[in-house]
Write an enzyme that holds these catalytic residues in place. Structure first.
Site, PDB file in Angstrom:
ATOM      1  N   GLY A   1      47.617  42.334  53.013  1.00 16.31           N
ATOM      2  CA  GLY A   1      48.719  41.412  52.734  1.00 16.31           C
ATOM      3  C   GLY A   1      48.727  40.963  51.290  1.00 16.31           C
ATOM      4  O   GLY A   1      48.270  41.687  50.402  1.00 16.31           O
TER       5      GLY A   1
ATOM      6  N   GLY B   1      45.101  36.745  50.891  1.00 22.26           N
ATOM      7  CA  GLY B   1      43.828  37.473  50.895  1.00 22.26           C
ATOM      8  C   GLY B   1      42.752  36.701  50.152  1.00 22.26           C
ATOM      9  O   GLY B   1      41.606  36.593  50.613  1.00 22.26           O
TER      10      GLY B   1
ATOM     11  N   CYS C   1      52.406  48.923  49.867  1.00 26.52           N
ATOM     12  CA  CYS C   1      51.414  48.507  48.868  1.00 26.52           C
ATOM     13  C   CYS C   1      51.265  49.548  47.773  1.00 26.52           C
ATOM     14  O   CYS C   1      50.709  49.263  46.724  1.00 26.52           O
ATOM     15  CB  CYS C   1      50.067  48.209  49.523  1.00 26.52           C
ATOM     16  SG  CYS C   1      49.575  49.464  50.693  1.00 26.52           S
TER      17      CYS C   1
ATOM     18  N   GLU D   1      53.118  41.596  40.925  1.00 27.04           N
ATOM     19  CA  GLU D   1      53.858  42.412  41.879  1.00 27.04           C
ATOM     20  C   GLU D   1      55.146  41.716  42.334  1.00 27.04           C
ATOM     21  O   GLU D   1      55.148  40.520  42.623  1.00 27.04           O
ATOM     22  CB  GLU D   1      52.964  42.669  43.111  1.00 27.04           C
ATOM     23  CG  GLU D   1      53.601  43.579  44.142  1.00 27.04           C
ATOM     24  CD  GLU D   1      52.710  43.837  45.352  1.00 27.04           C
ATOM     25  OE1 GLU D   1      51.704  43.108  45.527  1.00 27.04           O
ATOM     26  OE2 GLU D   1      53.027  44.753  46.120  1.00 27.04           O
TER      27      GLU D   1
ATOM     28  N   GLU E   1      42.948  44.222  51.574  1.00 28.17           N
ATOM     29  CA  GLU E   1      43.744  45.141  50.747  1.00 28.17           C
ATOM     30  C   GLU E   1      44.974  44.330  50.345  1.00 28.17           C
ATOM     31  O   GLU E   1      45.770  43.934  51.188  1.00 28.17           O
ATOM     32  CB  GLU E   1      44.079  46.380  51.565  1.00 28.17           C
ATOM     33  CG  GLU E   1      44.622  47.519  50.738  1.00 28.17           C
ATOM     34  CD  GLU E   1      46.129  47.542  50.746  1.00 28.17           C
ATOM     35  OE1 GLU E   1      46.733  46.792  49.946  1.00 28.17           O
ATOM     36  OE2 GLU E   1      46.691  48.299  51.556  1.00 28.17           O
TER      37      GLU E   1
END
Lengths: 509, 509
Positions: free
Chosen positions: B240, B245, B301, B392, B264
């Site tokens: 996520g 995370g 991702c 991101e 991840e």
């Protein structure tokens, strides 16, 4: 030849004003050299040099790194008696131990050199392309490992050579392709400087980039904390106490970019002894364990600090015998007055808990910094009720738990924190009844020994030296044996790559 | 068949009062079922059951675990259209994707079943005894791996099947011998409940212990935090956002007994495109990348969020062409209104930074929760000056950096945070000049692709899906492919052990 300075790459440097001296614990006097604590400028320079060196060093071939490691071994041997004298003067350990530990250090360096001179340690993996696969073609994929980046290693107090400047952590990190910044242990700064000079000489002789190795001095946590927090540092190796190891782990975890810490910390190394084993050969076990408890003045991470038995008359006799034999062994010098003070303080804490009885403690006059060995006992119920009794007493001290039955013995095992080792002393006839004990023990430890002692850690591929927290901060990795290299690398996949651009070891399937 | 309840082991349970509903993002309405958040009692019960189940499950044979995993695959297929409907209703993703992802989920389960039905994945190691060795005999040593204990898995928003209830983390943890407690993603609670029912049925049919699997609902961090902090939990898997995370990583690191977190997290997956590649086949690259940027509405991702080029007229033409082609692709629905809101907010943050220009953004009327794709550009200097531009934007959004030369292009790569992937688009004639770019890129990523796209993650032994922080919290481990199993095990050595007491796979050398 010991200057008291730091190695910032290949340059001796002492910009600071804070200093400390090491202690000769046998004579209980200070050694003459002043060791100058690294300044923040020196820390910064070491980190920048390591980061620059990494760009070159990560591309040095396996054979090139092997030559460097072998040259370190040669330069350490060339230090000859000067190194042995520094070692014994700073640690209180006997010359035979110094020579033995130097041999182990050399052997470790050579075994990592051997490992990386071939490429198969990388466990490379190859998946061929399948261009005709439906519904989508499969690309060529190849996987290898690459080094993480600059590594900070903390020297250990109890292994001035084998787990310090050129010890297992440094050897494995350099073998992996990571530059190393060593925070020397303040108790053996002179020994550390001599070994650092050997590494620097070897780096120069084998044309390694400046900054592939630096060594910094410092007392207390200032230098170490700055290194762990430095953004150019990508991993940490540590051997020592739970308190210090956990503090480093916390710092590293709270960084903007968290980094892995491979800390090998304390352990009480439980030993289960069956009633039948006591019955058949109690005296031999007592002799063997009196020796294991006191070897190296109990200053090993695999020291058997906890014996777990089942109560009974013969158990009482065994404990008396073990205690008698233990305190009869001639006392030895501890590493440092601080280690001695910790031993006494922690021994008193455990001894004074409810239900804990001292069976024997060495009496009479004992030289400064020598340790009075001690055996204490407690019932299973009292042990289970009080986690303070589970703590390590670093030195020649063992606690014998008398469980009321096997079920309680298993409860005792399950109540333990993570451990490096667990041992079972039993007879052949016991084996079929040991399954639950083995099962419980394997869930708490990194190595199980049958009818042996936990001290003496063989360096070989099947050795695992690590265990669930707090034995180590990452139970997946070992700090002894060639697999220790895997702490400093990570996998990378190459997809559809032209052969010319692949790392050497991936060029041919 | 969707009840809105939690699975506490094999029992449906809904003791709580807090609830949430999922959303159909295409219709922009709530789905009917109320999902009841797990209470602290239910969390406690799930953890205790998992811990009890572990004592049995860790001893289940490889073939037994394989039968369980294969049965899960069968039970998922048996859910048939009900599962596909729940998936599309809760995710806004099309039926074809649902069926494809189910296929991948089944394949993952079967490949882990296959892996553990033989023992060689354990990489067992054997060192024979050398009783006559001088000065000390060498003991027999054997090493294998054992499971860590109960694992908490967080379902991912963007893979309701392949990285959720019975996804890669669960399949690998169950294969390793670890019970799993699943924190279902609140965006697809119904899909998760159906899959959980399949796991529970499979566990019952193959006689696995109650508690080998539980699934808990909850919106926000309460349930997840309680699970991560539970002393019986020994590891965590997560896919996520960096924010979530990192919060989980921090909790796990600050526990009295820290536990590993395999998270991840985000990645912008840099793609380097050489001037020659643009010159020779700019249009084809633009077509290919317009598709990679928008596939799955950019909710992967491995989505290429960053293209790195060298400035020039042809580069400008290429960027115009890429932008035109990207916004011409029909808009698609995002997973959830929250994902859409995050996409818009983060897209605006990046677009509004100094020097960032929007080349094209899809215009005109767009349905609720559908995404307007966008291509923006920035100079190398401005990119290097502002880390906010490096973040991101989860969705169909890409930033094209125009470096002034190759040296600056390498600076841009070196300034990036850790990434899952890096890609190089180049011509044959470029290859000899790419060494420095490959070197810089490999130091920042977990997988490098040559002349391809990062989206589409092959499941095979040579795939590494992970990278330096923040791509993942532990760059050593992959969350895709059979090596994902190594996250959930640790080594144990057996020294001088009687054959009868060794694990099966260590009995014969």
């Amino acid at each position: 030849m010991i200057t008291g300075k730091n190695y910032i790459g290949n340059k001796l440097s002492a910009l600071g004003t804070i200093s400390h001296k090491t202690i000769n614990p046998k004579l209980n006097i200070e050694n003459p050299t002043k060791f100058i604590e690294a300044t923040s400028e020196e820390i910064e320079e070491a980190a920048q040099l390591a980061s620059q060196a990494f760009k070159v060093y990560r591309k040095v071939s396996g054979k090139g790194k092997a030559a460097f490691l072998n040259a370190i071994a040669d330069e350490i041997l060339a230090l000859d008696q000067e190194l042995i004298d520094a070692y014994t003067t700073e640690s209180g350990l006997p010359e035979g131990r110094a020579i033995g530990e130097r041999g182990r250090t050399i052997m470790q360096l050579k075994s990592f050199a051997d490992l990386v001179s071939k490429e198969n340690w990388k466990n490379n993996s190859f998946d061929e392309a399948i261009p005709e696969r439906q519904p989508l073609p499969k690309d060529d994929l190849r996987k290898t490992v690459i080094p993480l980046g600059p590594v900070v290693v903390f020297g250990a107090s109890n292994f001035p050579l084998a787990f310090s400047t050129a010890g297992g952590d440094t050897a494995s990190a350099l073998a992996a392709g990571c530059p190393v910044i060593l925070k020397a242990h303040e108790m053996h700064s002179g020994t550390s400087e001599l070994v650092a000079s050997a590494i620097i000489k070897a780096a120069e002789k084998t044309s390694m980039p400046n900054g592939v190795f630096s060594q910094l001095s410092g007392r207390g946590p200032v230098v170490g904390s700055a290194l762990v927090n430095h953004p150019k540092v990508k991993a940490v190796g540590f051997t020592g106490s739970i308190g210090a190891g956990r503090a480093i782990f916390n710092l590293a975890s709270m960084r903007e970019e968290p980094i892995p810490v491979y800390a090998e910390m304390g352990s009480i190394n439980p030993v289960v002894i069956t009633p039948r084993a006591i019955d058949v050969r109690g005296e031999a076990i007592a002799t063997n364990y009196a020796s294991s408890i006191t070897v190296g003045t109990g200053q090993f991470c695999t020291n058997p600090g906890l014996l777990i038995t089942i109560e009974g008359d013969k158990t009482d006799d065994f404990i008396q015998d073990l205690a008698k034999k233990t305190v009869a062994i001639e006392p030895q010098c501890m590493l440092h007055p601080n280690i001695k003070a910790g031993f006494e303080k922690n021994g008193e804490i455990v001894s004074s808990q409810k239900g804990v009885k001292t069976v024997a403690k060495m009496e009479g006059e004992i030289k400064n910094n020598f340790a009075a060995s001690q055996i204490v006992t407690v019932s299973g119920v009292d042990f289970l009720a009080n986690a303070k009794i589970h703590q390590e007493v670093f030195g020649p001290f063992s606690l014998v738990v008398k469980s009321k039955d096997e079920a309680q013995l298993i409860e005792v095992i399950e109540a333990l924190e993570g451990q490096l080792t667990g041992t079972i002393i039993a007879e052949k006839e016991d084996v079929e009844n040991l399954i639950d004990i083995v099962d419980a023990l394997s869930n708490r430890v990194g190595r199980i020994i049958f009818n042996g002692v936990p001290t003496g850690v063989e360096v070989c591929p099947s050795m695992h030296h690590g265990g669930p927290y707090p034995a180590s901060s990452d139970s997946k990795f070992t700090s002894v044996g060639v697999d220790a290299i895997y702490r400093w690398v990570r996998p990378v996949s190459y997809q559809s790559f032209p052969t010319e651009l692949l790392p050497e070891s991936l060029k041919n399937n």
